[in-house]
Enzyme design. Sequence first.
Site, PDB file in Angstrom:
ATOM      1  N   ASP A  95       0.793  -1.219   0.000  1.00 59.30           N
ATOM      2  CA  ASP A  95       0.000   0.000   0.000  1.00 59.30           C
ATOM      3  C   ASP A  95       0.837   1.286   0.000  1.00 59.30           C
ATOM      4  O   ASP A  95       0.589   2.201  -0.771  1.00 59.30           O
ATOM      5  CB  ASP A  95      -0.874  -0.063   1.252  1.00 59.30           C
ATOM      6  CG  ASP A  95      -1.698   1.154   1.470  1.00 59.30           C
ATOM      7  OD1 ASP A  95      -2.583   1.397   0.645  1.00 59.30           O
ATOM      8  OD2 ASP A  95      -1.464   1.863   2.460  1.00 59.30           O
ATOM      9  N   ASP A 114       4.823   0.457   4.058  1.00 52.68           N
ATOM     10  CA  ASP A 114       4.820  -0.765   4.871  1.00 52.68           C
ATOM     11  C   ASP A 114       4.657  -1.997   3.982  1.00 52.68           C
ATOM     12  O   ASP A 114       4.725  -1.896   2.761  1.00 52.68           O
ATOM     13  CB  ASP A 114       3.725  -0.684   5.944  1.00 52.68           C
ATOM     14  CG  ASP A 114       2.347  -0.390   5.332  1.00 52.68           C
ATOM     15  OD1 ASP A 114       2.171  -0.594   4.121  1.00 52.68           O
ATOM     16  OD2 ASP A 114       1.453   0.049   6.087  1.00 52.68           O
ATOM     17  N   TYR A 156      -7.660   1.696   7.641  1.00 49.88           N
ATOM     18  CA  TYR A 156      -8.540   2.229   6.604  1.00 49.88           C
ATOM     19  C   TYR A 156      -9.979   2.010   7.035  1.00 49.88           C
ATOM     20  O   TYR A 156     -10.547   0.946   6.824  1.00 49.88           O
ATOM     21  CB  TYR A 156      -8.265   1.562   5.248  1.00 49.88           C
ATOM     22  CG  TYR A 156      -6.980   2.050   4.621  1.00 49.88           C
ATOM     23  CD1 TYR A 156      -6.926   3.264   3.941  1.00 49.88           C
ATOM     24  CD2 TYR A 156      -5.812   1.306   4.738  1.00 49.88           C
ATOM     25  CE1 TYR A 156      -5.746   3.720   3.380  1.00 49.88           C
ATOM     26  CE2 TYR A 156      -4.619   1.759   4.183  1.00 49.88           C
ATOM     27  CZ  TYR A 156      -4.604   2.966   3.507  1.00 49.88           C
ATOM     28  OH  TYR A 156      -3.434   3.422   2.960  1.00 49.88           O
ATOM     29  N   GLU A 192       5.827   9.762   3.636  1.00 50.45           N
ATOM     30  CA  GLU A 192       5.472   8.426   3.149  1.00 50.45           C
ATOM     31  C   GLU A 192       4.747   8.505   1.810  1.00 50.45           C
ATOM     32  O   GLU A 192       3.852   9.325   1.630  1.00 50.45           O
ATOM     33  CB  GLU A 192       4.568   7.706   4.165  1.00 50.45           C
ATOM     34  CG  GLU A 192       4.301   6.249   3.795  1.00 50.45           C
ATOM     35  CD  GLU A 192       3.593   5.486   4.906  1.00 50.45           C
ATOM     36  OE1 GLU A 192       3.649   4.240   4.884  1.00 50.45           O
ATOM     37  OE2 GLU A 192       2.986   6.123   5.788  1.00 50.45           O
TER      38      GLU A 192
END
Length: 489
Positions: A63, A66, A211, A449
């Site tokens: 994703d 990670d 999420y 990120e």
Amino acid sequence: MEEEGLCSSSAYDYGDALRKAILFFEGQRSGKLPSRQRVKWRGDSALSDGHTEKVNLIGGYYDAGDNVKFGWPMAFSVSLLSWAAIEYKKEISSANQLHRLRTAIRWGTDFILRANTSPTTLYTQVGDGNSDHQCWERPEDMDTPRTLYKITSESPGTEAAAEAAAALSAASIVFKRVNSNYSTRLLNQSQSLFEFADKYRKSYSDSCPFYCSYSGYQDELLWAAAWLQRASGEKKYFSYVLSNQGWSQAVSEFSWDNKFVGAQTLLAKEFYVGKKNLTKFKSDAESFICAVMPRSSSVQIRTTPGGLLYIRDSSNLQYVLSSSMVLFIYTKTLISSHVNGVQCGSVHFSASQIKKFAKSQVDYILGNNPMNMSYMVGFGSKYPKQLHHRGSSIPSIKVQPEKVGCNEGFSNYYSSSKANPNTHVGAIVGGPDSNDHFNDVRSDYSHAEPATYINAAFVGSVAALQAESKEECLQLTQINKPANMASQV
């Protein structure tokens, strides 16, 4: 004249930015890497995903920084990439990136197809988010639990199933002329997933706290139905959006959680080609434009001093780019329909003004900002060096084959002040703060990120600026002539 400025040569090489944005997805691949893999610092990983339940869940995308595969945002990334491939096929082809983009889409759709193991079963996550986040290790070394999460008729998750349906139906259009059998399979499975999503309505919560659904599932159902209507041409999907138009809301963001604007933009196009009973979707889409355009009388989203849309602090560029992608696509609809623009209360925005603002967001990300840096890794001379990304921050397994464990990863690499050893070319970070400031620090995941859905929205945005056609520039000029002339009378 404004239109000429929009169509003149830019300081940025949009073709190069497009190529790098698509390349990023190769660095996010999970599973067995193909022989043509261009991101050489990556290796095979997670080759037994799904085996605990005797299903094949190998492949797909990690994703963000990670090593978890989250099916819901992954499907949204595929939807956005497919939308870009459909709307800007000619532009992407002119940059010789259409095949690369299709490959990126297929890496995602193949996984979604595998994850949909029965008409009422969809695997939505591979990997335990909590244990993964307590580890800093390369995906090739991964030893955290590959816990499986799924939705079924007994434990539904409408948002995840409907987004998977949207992704597959959009992709079915992409592959229609290049692989008709695959396209048909995508469409059939999309229809099955939509039926599952709609029949067993319940909000998706299994993947929380990473999420969670805040906007409910009605936006995903409209988004999926709009794509299915476009992909299949079947009247039942048009009837569905028509009978459920009361669900549509005027909102000020487009994201992995909230798809209303995406559905509204798709359906506004149908409105402009004659389906006038879709007025609600068209007016809600234009409310979004009025909410994000600076100087609009109904503006809801502020901009930073440097001119960047600022929706929220964490990973703000995902919202910036999804907004700009919608603005580009909506202006394309306006131009092709010979519509002058959008009225926001007392303020009128021409198609070229809206497009110019969307372009300013892309240019900001590529370097036209107070930090004078690019927020895309590997683009320009100054860009983030300490990407919050495990695989990028630890030497490649091909360079250092010895296993790097969880704690060693944290102490030796996560905490290091050195630049990442692997340049994750094309990765777009979360972005600067509300004052246009960016700390290039690996631990600052809110700003440092990358994520697949950030890049997917960038592909759609930068493709709109690739090889701008003289025909479109001419259309913009002609559309704005009457208004300009009228203002001079």
